[in-house]
Design a protein around this motif. Sequence first.
Motif, PDB file in Angstrom:
ATOM      1  N   UNK A  16       0.898  -1.184   0.125  1.00 26.59           N
ATOM      2  CA  UNK A  16      -0.070  -0.144  -0.065  1.00 26.59           C
ATOM      3  C   UNK A  16       0.894   1.393  -0.017  1.00 26.59           C
ATOM      4  N   UNK A  17       0.760   2.098  -0.994  1.00 27.95           N
ATOM      5  CA  UNK A  17       1.369   3.405  -1.147  1.00 27.95           C
ATOM      6  C   UNK A  17       0.354   4.456  -0.897  1.00 27.95           C
ATOM      7  N   UNK A  18       0.799   5.599  -0.236  1.00 26.94           N
ATOM      8  CA  UNK A  18       0.063   6.802  -0.193  1.00 26.94           C
ATOM      9  C   UNK A  18       1.093   7.920  -0.350  1.00 26.94           C
ATOM     10  N   UNK A  19       0.375   9.002  -1.249  1.00 30.80           N
ATOM     11  CA  UNK A  19       0.991  10.039  -1.498  1.00 30.80           C
ATOM     12  C   UNK A  19       0.285  11.281  -0.444  1.00 30.80           C
ATOM     13  N   UNK A  20       0.881  11.532   0.569  1.00 36.61           N
ATOM     14  CA  UNK A  20       0.048  12.302   1.474  1.00 36.61           C
ATOM     15  C   UNK A  20      -1.129  11.579   2.002  1.00 36.61           C
ATOM     16  N   UNK A  21      -2.401  12.102   1.893  1.00 37.83           N
ATOM     17  CA  UNK A  21      -3.515  11.651   2.241  1.00 37.83           C
ATOM     18  C   UNK A  21      -4.236  10.494   1.049  1.00 37.83           C
ATOM     19  N   UNK A  22      -3.470  10.647  -0.032  1.00 34.65           N
ATOM     20  CA  UNK A  22      -4.120  10.017  -1.389  1.00 34.65           C
ATOM     21  C   UNK A  22      -3.435   8.633  -1.419  1.00 34.65           C
ATOM     22  N   UNK A  23      -4.371   7.478  -1.359  1.00 36.73           N
ATOM     23  CA  UNK A  23      -3.802   6.082  -1.547  1.00 36.73           C
ATOM     24  C   UNK A  23      -3.749   5.925  -3.226  1.00 36.73           C
ATOM     25  N   UNK A  24      -2.555   5.599  -3.710  1.00 39.78           N
ATOM     26  CA  UNK A  24      -2.127   5.184  -4.930  1.00 39.78           C
ATOM     27  C   UNK A  24      -2.128   3.751  -5.378  1.00 39.78           C
ATOM     28  N   UNK A  25      -1.425   3.156  -4.420  1.00 41.76           N
ATOM     29  CA  UNK A  25      -1.524   1.526  -4.484  1.00 41.76           C
ATOM     30  C   UNK A  25      -2.201   0.814  -3.489  1.00 41.76           C
ATOM     31  N   UNK A  26      -3.110  -0.100  -3.797  1.00 41.39           N
ATOM     32  CA  UNK A  26      -3.843  -0.664  -2.433  1.00 41.39           C
ATOM     33  C   UNK A  26      -3.892  -2.118  -2.429  1.00 41.39           C
ATOM     34  N   UNK A  27      -3.081  -2.545  -1.580  1.00 40.20           N
ATOM     35  CA  UNK A  27      -3.275  -4.061  -1.558  1.00 40.20           C
ATOM     36  C   UNK A  27      -2.433  -4.870  -2.457  1.00 40.20           C
ATOM     37  N   UNK A  28      -1.443  -4.465  -3.260  1.00 38.38           N
ATOM     38  CA  UNK A  28      -0.877  -5.443  -4.229  1.00 38.38           C
ATOM     39  C   UNK A  28      -0.204  -6.346  -3.824  1.00 38.38           C
ATOM     40  N   UNK A  29      -0.227  -7.605  -4.278  1.00 41.39           N
ATOM     41  CA  UNK A  29       0.337  -8.709  -4.043  1.00 41.39           C
ATOM     42  C   UNK A  29       0.932  -9.445  -5.421  1.00 41.39           C
ATOM     43  N   UNK A  30       2.114 -10.129  -5.572  1.00 42.36           N
ATOM     44  CA  UNK A  30       2.573 -10.765  -6.553  1.00 42.36           C
ATOM     45  C   UNK A  30       4.047 -11.384  -6.370  1.00 42.36           C
ATOM     46  N   UNK A  31       4.297 -12.273  -6.862  1.00 42.08           N
ATOM     47  CA  UNK A  31       5.899 -12.801  -6.935  1.00 42.08           C
ATOM     48  C   UNK A  31       6.288 -12.731  -8.363  1.00 42.08           C
ATOM     49  N   UNK A  32       7.628 -12.894  -8.383  1.00 38.41           N
ATOM     50  CA  UNK A  32       8.473 -13.044  -9.520  1.00 38.41           C
ATOM     51  C   UNK A  32       9.527 -13.976  -9.280  1.00 38.41           C
ATOM     52  N   UNK A  33       9.393 -15.046  -9.902  1.00 35.74           N
ATOM     53  CA  UNK A  33      10.492 -16.155  -9.880  1.00 35.74           C
ATOM     54  C   UNK A  33      11.627 -16.175 -10.560  1.00 35.74           C
ATOM     55  N   UNK A  34      12.773 -16.745  -9.988  1.00 32.92           N
ATOM     56  CA  UNK A  34      13.873 -16.929 -10.906  1.00 32.92           C
ATOM     57  C   UNK A  34      13.846 -17.436 -12.387  1.00 32.92           C
ATOM     58  N   UNK A  35      14.404 -16.450 -13.273  1.00 30.90           N
ATOM     59  CA  UNK A  35      14.319 -17.033 -14.488  1.00 30.90           C
ATOM     60  C   UNK A  35      12.945 -16.644 -15.251  1.00 30.90           C
ATOM     61  N   UNK A  36      12.255 -15.630 -14.659  1.00 32.19           N
ATOM     62  CA  UNK A  36      10.853 -15.368 -15.163  1.00 32.19           C
ATOM     63  C   UNK A  36      10.855 -13.969 -15.546  1.00 32.19           C
ATOM     64  N   UNK A  37       9.902 -14.065 -16.659  1.00 28.38           N
ATOM     65  CA  UNK A  37       9.905 -12.464 -17.258  1.00 28.38           C
ATOM     66  C   UNK A  37       8.532 -12.199 -17.044  1.00 28.38           C
TER      67      UNK A  37
END
Length: 282
Positions: A16-37
């Motif tokens: 979760x990322x906020x700029x001041x009081x404004x939410x910009x990213x909300x609950x983002x989840x993911x993974x990147x494995x070795x050798x993956x694009x």
Amino acid sequence: MTSSATDPVLRVEDLRIRLGQRPVVDGLSFAVQPGERVCLIGPSGSGKSLTAGAILGLTPPAARIDGAIRLNGLEVGGVRATRRPAQARAGMVFQNTQAALNPLVSVGVQLREPFRRFQGLYRREAQQAAVALLGRMNLAEPERVMRRSPAELSGGQRQRACLALALACRPSLIVADEPTTALDVLTQAEVLALLRETTGTADTPALLFISHDMAAASRLCERALIIDQGRLVESGRLADIIAAPRHRFSRELVAALGHRERLQAPADPPRRGETPRLRAAG
């Protein structure tokens, strides 16, 4: 604790990322494995570049970051890049190549440094390694490029130098944030081909490719993460998303590829000097 060979090189959990009081990213989840694009695709203002900045430790001072970011098993959420250990740093390739390179120092001085710092090479060996790497980037006369300042290079040449700089650091992950947006069509194709050749295998870094361009992502990545308004709205194999997009923004992206001609994911990279071709969807 560092990660094992089977662990993700990058894991993002409930970011979760906020700029001041404004939410910009909300609950983002993911993974990147070795050798993956993997591509992270979203419209302007969706939070994708702030996500890249949080992963790299380069967010603006006003940003507040919550959630977990682990690089090679090390928690780095909210930690500035300069304070991270070497194994918890990712390589970076940005759209703005002029800002990414020091304008007062030659390309050669900048490129020799990671060979000396991370690979323990002496100056002469580092010089030879840097010239060889620029040659791999399809830069003509790499010895001359080494002597030039960034301002003396074209945008495409600077982007190749930036990719070489990222690779010289031997990261397990490269984050490429809109690396082809400012380039002409042919140079875009060449840079995408270089990214494909130098990432995404057992012996090369994984890649997180951040873009708003489904066509570019289709030439490079096997898996896609689609975000809109800071939230993950669709994910999966890029070929499957292109064939049957579920979310409104995904459908808009696929429609932009054209009704009769759509890029298949991943497409073969064009040979140097060859104009990229679209493949018919059937």
